[in-house]
Design a protein around this motif. Structure first.
Motif, short mmCIF file in Angstrom:
data_model
loop_
_atom_site.label_atom_id
_atom_site.label_comp_id
_atom_site.label_asym_id
_atom_site.label_seq_id
_atom_site.Cartn_x
_atom_site.Cartn_y
_atom_site.Cartn_z
N HIS A 279 0.76 -1.19 0.01
CA HIS A 279 -0.15 -0.23 -0.17
C HIS A 279 0.60 1.20 -0.06
O HIS A 279 0.52 2.21 -0.46
CB HIS A 279 -0.89 -0.09 1.09
N LYS B 28 0.91 4.29 -3.07
CA LYS B 28 0.52 5.55 -2.54
C LYS B 28 1.78 6.32 -3.11
O LYS B 28 1.64 7.48 -3.69
CB LYS B 28 0.26 5.76 -1.06
N ARG C 58 -3.64 3.64 -7.70
CA ARG C 58 -4.83 3.44 -6.83
C ARG C 58 -5.39 2.29 -7.20
O ARG C 58 -6.06 2.03 -8.34
CB ARG C 58 -5.90 4.59 -7.19
#
Length: 180
Positions: free
Chosen positions: A69, A73, A78
């Protein structure tokens, strides 16, 4: 966590196929870390299983995929829904005893420009009789991005997937069986 080159390096190596690069990155991360996360967080995961049952596998996946994750980012990538996927539309099957189950869930991945890159499919092996991850999770790359198209591709890859119900349909069926 073991050192792994950043996602950027995987994307640069496979510029023509970003979803394959992302899946290679995640697969390498899993290979290096799936057992370590289990070992390092054993007490927390056992407590989560004793208090919430199978939700402990979600806790495990959150711990395992936290570095992924962070890379998403950092890169402006996304996943939707949040990686590893929407539990409500996931599918599960396995042994009658519940000791060797697998759940398939997925997330479509979007570039920083909001272009769909493909879909990441996560396969989680687990046990319903105790907290146990019998083998490392697997990741598949699918170039399709719409739910129906992803389901069609996965149904071709696995007859078990094709026959399994989405979680919400399976749960509704279970609730009806309790009323009968």
């Amino acid at each position: 966590m073991n050192s792994l080159k950043p996602l950027q390096a995987f994307l640069e190596a496979q510029q023509d196929n970003p979803i394959e690069a992302i899946v290679s990155y995640i697969s390498e991360h899993i290979e290096q870390n799936w057992e370590k996360v289990l070992t390092d967080n054993r007490e927390k995961l056992l407590r989560a299983y004793n208090e919430g049952g199978d939700m402990a596998y979600g806790t495990y996946l959150n711990l395992l995929f936290l570095p992924v994750h962070r890379q998403f980012k950092e890169m402006g990538i996304r996943p939707a829904p949040k990686f590893p996927g929407d539990f409500d539309i996931s599918r599960e099957w396995g042994s009658e005893e519940g000791t060797d189950q697998q759940r398939w869930m997925w997330s479509t991945v979007f570039s920083p420009e909001e272009e769909p890159l493909g879909t990441i499919v996560t396969i989680v092996y687990h046990d319903h009789t105790q907290f146990r991850v019998p083998r490392q999770p697997r990741i598949l790359a699918v170039h399709e991005t719409g739910k129906e198209d992803v389901v069609a591709v996965l149904s071709l890859k696995s007859p078990d997937f094709r026959e399994a119900l989405e979680f919400t349909a399976e749960y509704e069926q279970y609730l009806r069986s309790l009323q009968e």
